[in-house]
Design a protein around this motif. Structure first.
Motif, short mmCIF file in Angstrom:
data_model
loop_
_atom_site.label_atom_id
_atom_site.label_comp_id
_atom_site.label_asym_id
_atom_site.label_seq_id
_atom_site.Cartn_x
_atom_site.Cartn_y
_atom_site.Cartn_z
N ALA A 1 13.02 -13.01 -12.40
CA ALA A 1 13.01 -12.18 -13.61
C ALA A 1 14.11 -11.13 -13.57
N ARG A 2 14.83 -11.01 -14.67
CA ARG A 2 15.89 -10.02 -14.80
C ARG A 2 15.66 -9.22 -16.08
N SER A 3 15.82 -7.92 -15.99
CA SER A 3 15.67 -7.06 -17.16
C SER A 3 16.82 -7.29 -18.13
N ALA A 4 16.76 -6.64 -19.27
CA ALA A 4 17.76 -6.87 -20.31
C ALA A 4 19.17 -6.54 -19.84
N ASP A 5 19.30 -5.60 -18.89
CA ASP A 5 20.64 -5.24 -18.40
C ASP A 5 21.08 -6.08 -17.21
N GLY A 6 20.28 -7.11 -16.87
CA GLY A 6 20.67 -8.03 -15.81
C GLY A 6 20.19 -7.67 -14.42
N ARG A 7 19.55 -6.53 -14.28
CA ARG A 7 19.06 -6.13 -12.96
C ARG A 7 17.73 -6.81 -12.65
N PRO A 8 17.41 -6.99 -11.37
CA PRO A 8 16.11 -7.56 -11.01
C PRO A 8 14.97 -6.74 -11.62
N ALA A 9 14.02 -7.42 -12.21
CA ALA A 9 12.91 -6.73 -12.87
C ALA A 9 11.83 -6.31 -11.88
N TYR A 10 11.80 -6.94 -10.72
CA TYR A 10 10.77 -6.66 -9.72
C TYR A 10 11.38 -6.64 -8.32
N GLN A 11 10.78 -5.84 -7.47
CA GLN A 11 11.06 -5.89 -6.04
C GLN A 11 9.91 -6.66 -5.41
N VAL A 12 10.18 -7.83 -4.85
CA VAL A 12 9.13 -8.74 -4.39
C VAL A 12 9.12 -8.82 -2.87
N SER A 13 7.93 -8.74 -2.30
CA SER A 13 7.79 -8.89 -0.85
C SER A 13 6.58 -9.74 -0.54
N VAL A 14 6.64 -10.44 0.59
CA VAL A 14 5.49 -11.21 1.10
C VAL A 14 4.93 -10.42 2.27
N CYS A 15 3.62 -10.16 2.23
CA CYS A 15 2.99 -9.28 3.21
C CYS A 15 1.88 -10.03 3.95
N ALA A 16 1.74 -9.77 5.23
CA ALA A 16 0.72 -10.43 6.03
C ALA A 16 0.21 -9.49 7.11
N ALA A 17 -1.02 -9.76 7.56
CA ALA A 17 -1.62 -8.94 8.61
C ALA A 17 -1.08 -9.33 9.98
N ALA A 18 -0.66 -10.57 10.14
CA ALA A 18 -0.15 -11.07 11.42
C ALA A 18 1.33 -11.36 11.32
N ASP A 19 1.98 -11.48 12.46
CA ASP A 19 3.41 -11.79 12.46
C ASP A 19 3.67 -13.17 11.87
N GLU A 20 2.71 -14.09 12.04
CA GLU A 20 2.88 -15.45 11.55
C GLU A 20 1.56 -15.95 11.00
N VAL A 21 1.61 -16.62 9.84
CA VAL A 21 0.40 -17.18 9.24
C VAL A 21 0.58 -18.68 9.06
N SER A 22 -0.51 -19.41 9.18
CA SER A 22 -0.49 -20.86 9.06
C SER A 22 -0.78 -21.28 7.64
N CYS A 23 0.07 -22.16 7.10
CA CYS A 23 -0.11 -22.69 5.74
C CYS A 23 -0.11 -24.21 5.81
N GLY A 24 -1.17 -24.77 6.36
CA GLY A 24 -1.24 -26.22 6.48
C GLY A 24 -0.18 -26.73 7.44
N PRO A 25 0.76 -27.56 6.96
CA PRO A 25 1.77 -28.15 7.85
C PRO A 25 2.91 -27.21 8.22
N ILE A 26 2.92 -26.00 7.65
CA ILE A 26 4.00 -25.07 7.93
C ILE A 26 3.44 -23.71 8.36
N SER A 27 4.29 -22.88 8.90
CA SER A 27 3.94 -21.51 9.24
C SER A 27 4.93 -20.57 8.56
#
Length: 310
Positions: free
Chosen positions: A27-53
């Motif tokens: 998503a980009r705002s009307a002036d072309g800048r990113p509309a959101y600052q997005v981060s992925v957050c977890a309680a552990a250093d690594e989390v398991s997602c089925g066949p991947i981590s």
């Protein structure tokens, strides 16, 4: 900048996690800048997602300060969510969003009690059994309760994220984001999660030419009979094909497109509200206001005020 924190935990569904990452990240705002600052957050250093981590860059401390917190789905509904995740959700002051079975996590935290919510249709009965204080709607794509939003499975998460972009930044930014994601913007939250219909006609009948023509002629006072004549079908056949291919009746689809075009005009021009209704094909100011409120949730004048300072 609006901060979006996406929760990652053991057993999270990778697709559900990637959907908000892609939509809000593109998503980009009307002036072309990113509309959101997005981060992925977890309680552990690594989390398991089925066949991947996954190794998340941020810990749960980033969640409590986020403006929007997204909870992706859980693959195994019997797998307990870490207590620290539940406590973090309870402590957050931001908007809460669940994708698919992420609603179970919000419900476990008590954050859906007394609210209307949805989840994947196949899990709706179980969610209702576990959490009787939640009003489950198993038929819709997503539910917007203001500060708490929930979506059904798979692609419905895309619909909800685009809905949020539209709510935050307007229809033009949402439409550009949808194009970037190669997604349609017009699927409304109340649309059914799935559509039962007969196999496609042997002749491969497609409504795309008609839909394109309608989009270019929203201002015209169109009737169902006129649409059927243009498509060289009976009204009954046209209605059947519309439900098969769009999940709506012809006039429902047309009304939604008119409202979307009206949103754009209200955001980007100073055209009087009554004139906007005329330009997009509504026959009276009353019909325009009622349809706009039904689709968007507020009046055209209130909507303009939110994007143009009144």
């Amino acid at each position: 900048m609006h901060r979006v924190a996406i929760l990652a935990y053991d057993g999270v569904v990778p697709f559900d996690l990637s959907v908000p990452l892609e939509v809000f990240g593109r998503a980009r705002s009307a002036d072309g800048r990113p509309a959101y600052q997005v981060s992925v957050c977890a309680a552990a250093d690594e989390v398991s997602c089925g066949p991947i981590s996954i190794r998340a860059r941020d810990g749960l401390s980033a969640v409590t300060g986020a403006d929007t917190v997204v909870v992706p789905g859980l693959a195994d509904l019997d797998q307990p969510v870490p207590r620290v995740v539940i406590d973090t959700l309870r402590a957050t002051r931001g908007r809460l969003v669940s994708i698919c079975t992420g609603a179970f996590v919000l419900a476990d935290a008590g954050l859906l009690d007394g609210r209307r919510a949805t989840t994947h249709w196949a899990a709706a009965t179980e969610l209702a059994r576990r959490h009787p204080r939640v009003a489950i709607d198993p038929d819709v794509l997503f539910v917007d309760e203001g500060s708490v939003l929930t979506s059904a499975g798979a692609a419905a998460g895309l619909d909800l994220c685009l809905h949020i972009v539209r709510r935050d930044h307007g229809v033009s930014v949402a439409a550009a984001t949808a194009r970037s994601c190669v997604m349609p913007l017009e699927r409304a939250g109340g649309q059914a999660q799935f559509i039962s219909h007969e196999p496609p006609a042997p002749d491969g009948t497609s409504l795309q030419p008609l839909l394109t023509w309608l989009t270019d002629n929203l201002h015209a006072p169109l009737t169902l009979a006129e649409l059927a004549a243009r498509a060289s079908m009976s009204t009954r056949s046209l209605s059947r094909h519309f439900r098969q291919q769009t999940g709506a009746t012809p006039m429902q689809w047309l009304s939604r497109q008119r409202v979307r075009r009206a949103q754009q005009l209200l955001e980007e021009t100073g055209t009087p509200v009554e004139r906007v209704g005329e330009l997009v094909g509504f026959t009276s100011p009353t019909a325009f206001r009622e349809c706009f409120r039904q689709v968007v949730g507020v009046s055209p004048r209130t909507y303009r005020g939110a994007y143009r300072g009144g």
